[in-house]
Design a protein around this motif. Structure first.
Motif, PDB file in Angstrom:
ATOM      1  N   PHE A   1       0.812  -1.205   0.000  1.00  0.00           N
ATOM      2  CA  PHE A   1       0.000   0.000   0.000  1.00  0.00           C
ATOM      3  C   PHE A   1       0.858   1.274   0.000  1.00  0.00           C
ATOM      4  O   PHE A   1       0.329   2.376   0.178  1.00  0.00           O
TER       5      PHE A   1
ATOM      6  N   LEU B   1       3.048   2.466   2.078  1.00  0.00           N
ATOM      7  CA  LEU B   1       3.204   3.219   3.327  1.00  0.00           C
ATOM      8  C   LEU B   1       4.664   3.417   3.692  1.00  0.00           C
ATOM      9  O   LEU B   1       5.006   4.351   4.435  1.00  0.00           O
TER      10      LEU B   1
ATOM     11  N   ARG C   1      -4.545  -1.356   4.707  1.00  0.00           N
ATOM     12  CA  ARG C   1      -5.393  -0.883   3.608  1.00  0.00           C
ATOM     13  C   ARG C   1      -6.253   0.307   4.039  1.00  0.00           C
ATOM     14  O   ARG C   1      -6.710   1.097   3.197  1.00  0.00           O
TER      15      ARG C   1
ATOM     16  N   ARG D   1      -4.364   4.144   3.515  1.00  0.00           N
ATOM     17  CA  ARG D   1      -4.013   4.805   2.262  1.00  0.00           C
ATOM     18  C   ARG D   1      -4.347   6.297   2.249  1.00  0.00           C
ATOM     19  O   ARG D   1      -3.591   7.095   1.689  1.00  0.00           O
TER      20      ARG D   1
ATOM     21  N   ARG E   1      -1.425   8.281   3.490  1.00  0.00           N
ATOM     22  CA  ARG E   1      -0.339   8.433   2.515  1.00  0.00           C
ATOM     23  C   ARG E   1      -0.696   9.503   1.490  1.00  0.00           C
ATOM     24  O   ARG E   1       0.129  10.359   1.151  1.00  0.00           O
ATOM     25  N   THR E   2      -1.942   9.483   1.010  1.00  0.00           N
ATOM     26  CA  THR E   2      -2.378  10.477   0.023  1.00  0.00           C
ATOM     27  C   THR E   2      -2.308  11.884   0.606  1.00  0.00           C
ATOM     28  O   THR E   2      -1.825  12.824  -0.044  1.00  0.00           O
TER      29      THR E   2
END
Length: 248
Positions: free
Chosen positions: A150, A152, A184, A187, A190-191
């Protein structure tokens, strides 16, 4: 045991220094340890060895490991290689090197986080193998694969090692897993981080283009301040959202 840029010593001076603790050490022994790759002193143009303070400490570690723990050179080499990657020197009775405790404790304050990211300590490299990362972070290999899938944490280096940032992220992911939060689910973090980083880069770009003796220092200070402000704002917005959800 990083290489020092300060004063250096000849092999005779090193011998005198070490003999206070190791009476049986000899120049031949020091040369042997060098030939085995346990210490790598610099050389003058004429070929004379120049030992730094770090070289002397390295020799002292080797001699203690042989005398006090009867460790073979192969094991001592492994310890030294781990030390060079930023791990704590193992106790001579211990089985393996350890990650320094300071590397396991991320700062909570946004200003401290910004200083850590851009300060001189950021250059101090911690390099962990995959197994060492899992052990230090308290996660399983399967969790690490999921964290990586993912995005990270970044890919390991060309030598297959992970840095302190990867360790801190993996530890937090492991702690969140105790509450049922899976990689999961993370995410959006992270965005959001990528967008915040883009905003910081955009805001600091004009400063980076400036010229002058202190232009670079001003740009770095502005980037630190921008980073701290975005991290603080993110934390405040999350808190405010939770307060609204709780009806406070």
């Amino acid at each position: 045991m990083t290489r020092s840029t300060g004063s250096t010593r000849s092999i005779g001076e090193v011998l005198s220094t070490l003999r206070t603790e190791f009476p049986d050490v000899s120049i031949s022994k020091i040369r042997f340890l060098e030939a085995e790759g346990l210490v790598e002193p610099e050389r003058t143009a004429s070929g004379y060895r120049k030992f730094s303070a770090a070289d002397v400490e390295r020799l002292r570690y080797v001699l203690r490991a042989q005398r006090d723990a009867y460790l073979p050179l192969r094991v001592i080499k492994e310890h030294l290689e781990a030390i060079d990657r930023g791990l704590e020197p193992p106790a001579l009775s211990a089985a393996a090197p350890r990650v320094p405790q300071a590397s396991l404790e991320p700062a909570d304050d946004p200003d401290v986080l910004a200083r850590e990211a851009f300060g001189p300590d950021a250059a101090a490299t911690l390099r962990l193998s995959r197994r060492e990362l899992c052990e230090a972070a308290g996660i399983a290999e399967a969790q690490l694969r999921e964290v990586e899938s993912f995005g990270l944490i970044g890919e390991p280096s060309a030598t297959g090692h992970y840095d302190r940032d990867a360790l801190l992220v993996a530890r937090v992911v492991g702690e969140l897993a105790r509450f049922g939060v899976e990689p999961r689910h993370l995410r959006p973090f992270r965005t959001a981080a990528e967008r915040q980083a883009g905003l910081v880069e955009q805001a600091s770009a004009p400063l980076l283009r400036q010229r002058g003796a202190d232009a670079q220092a001003r740009a770095e200070e502005a980037t630190r301040e921008l980073t701290a402000l975005t991290v603080r704002l993110h934390a405040l917005l999350v808190k405010a959202a939770l307060d609204r959800s709780a009806g406070r």
